[in-house]
Design a protein around this motif. Sequence first.
Motif, PDB file in Angstrom:
ATOM      1  N   GLN A 137      66.667  78.895  48.038  1.00 25.09           N
ATOM      2  CA  GLN A 137      66.011  78.996  46.733  1.00 25.09           C
ATOM      3  C   GLN A 137      67.005  78.849  45.586  1.00 25.09           C
ATOM      4  O   GLN A 137      66.714  78.222  44.564  1.00 25.09           O
ATOM      5  CB  GLN A 137      65.278  80.332  46.641  1.00 25.09           C
ATOM      6  CG  GLN A 137      64.110  80.445  47.613  1.00 25.09           C
ATOM      7  CD  GLN A 137      63.488  81.828  47.629  1.00 25.09           C
ATOM      8  OE1 GLN A 137      64.026  82.773  47.069  1.00 25.09           O
ATOM      9  NE2 GLN A 137      62.344  81.956  48.284  1.00 25.09           N
TER      10      GLN A 137
ATOM     11  N   GLY B  73      68.457  74.980  45.798  1.00 24.21           N
ATOM     12  CA  GLY B  73      67.507  73.872  45.765  1.00 24.21           C
ATOM     13  C   GLY B  73      67.694  72.893  46.901  1.00 24.21           C
ATOM     14  O   GLY B  73      66.997  71.878  46.978  1.00 24.21           O
ATOM     15  N   GLN B  74      68.615  73.196  47.829  1.00 25.27           N
ATOM     16  CA  GLN B  74      68.830  72.338  48.993  1.00 25.27           C
ATOM     17  C   GLN B  74      67.796  72.645  50.074  1.00 25.27           C
ATOM     18  O   GLN B  74      67.145  73.690  50.070  1.00 25.27           O
ATOM     19  CB  GLN B  74      70.235  72.552  49.569  1.00 25.27           C
ATOM     20  CG  GLN B  74      71.376  72.087  48.701  1.00 25.27           C
ATOM     21  CD  GLN B  74      72.708  72.340  49.387  1.00 25.27           C
ATOM     22  OE1 GLN B  74      73.129  73.471  49.584  1.00 25.27           O
ATOM     23  NE2 GLN B  74      73.357  71.254  49.780  1.00 25.27           N
TER      24      GLN B  74
END
Length: 264
Positions: free
Chosen positions: A201, A204-205
């Motif tokens: 989270q 963002g990966q």
Amino acid sequence: MKIDLSGKRALVTASTGGIGLAIAKGLAEAGAEVVINGRSQQSVDDTLTRLAGELPGAVLSGIAADLGSAQGSDALVGSAGAIDILVNNAGIYGLQDFFDTDDALWDQYWHTNVMSGVRLSRALLPAMVEKGWGRVVFISSESGRNIPADMIHYGVSKTAQLALSRGLAKRVAGSGVTVNSVLPGPTLSDGLAAMLQEEVQRSGQSLEAVAADFVMAHRPTSVIQRAASTEEVANMVVYICSLQASATTGAAVRVDGGVVDDIV
């Protein structure tokens, strides 16, 4: 190679999630009747519902039993019936400094990770030997050979499984029953996914990318440089349980992505 386990009955402990669930699914896909095990009736029922939807026609049943005690193992044996394939997958893990690990925690890991396999094998192996065919698999870990400094108690329990499986293979030598260990390395199981969710989270990966970074940070000797999937581990277990694997016994088969840095 076509693996056909039709007519065989398998018990996979701790099979309501993670590697155990993938193994149960793989064995069912190969035609085996599979007995699911989990600590709660709700988790067992939910898994049976899920697998029935994914594998129409599979023969499945379930038994709730906590294998951290002799009573739980006895309850599972008492309800399981005849078993041709036993996969000792039940286990716990967690980070804990050696100097903060008291006797109670050592006992908890020993009873869950080691004695559950001792008890089930002692109860179910004799019938396999009498029939002249059977498979017992212990789900150990690369941590059994590459003892982690931050969870020595876990590593010791996984080393013990290797000794147990090798000794049992010799005990039933020539019977048509094989006993082996499978050693997963870092695997993208439910537990690892939950542990990495915060970083997913934040960064963002994808989960797979974060898991690969985790592997390279904590197991830099990994040759595949990523976490294995639970299905990749299950594929090896299904093969070890197959008729085709009849010459493999007493072995410690690695599915560790090359983390253990040796050639044997």
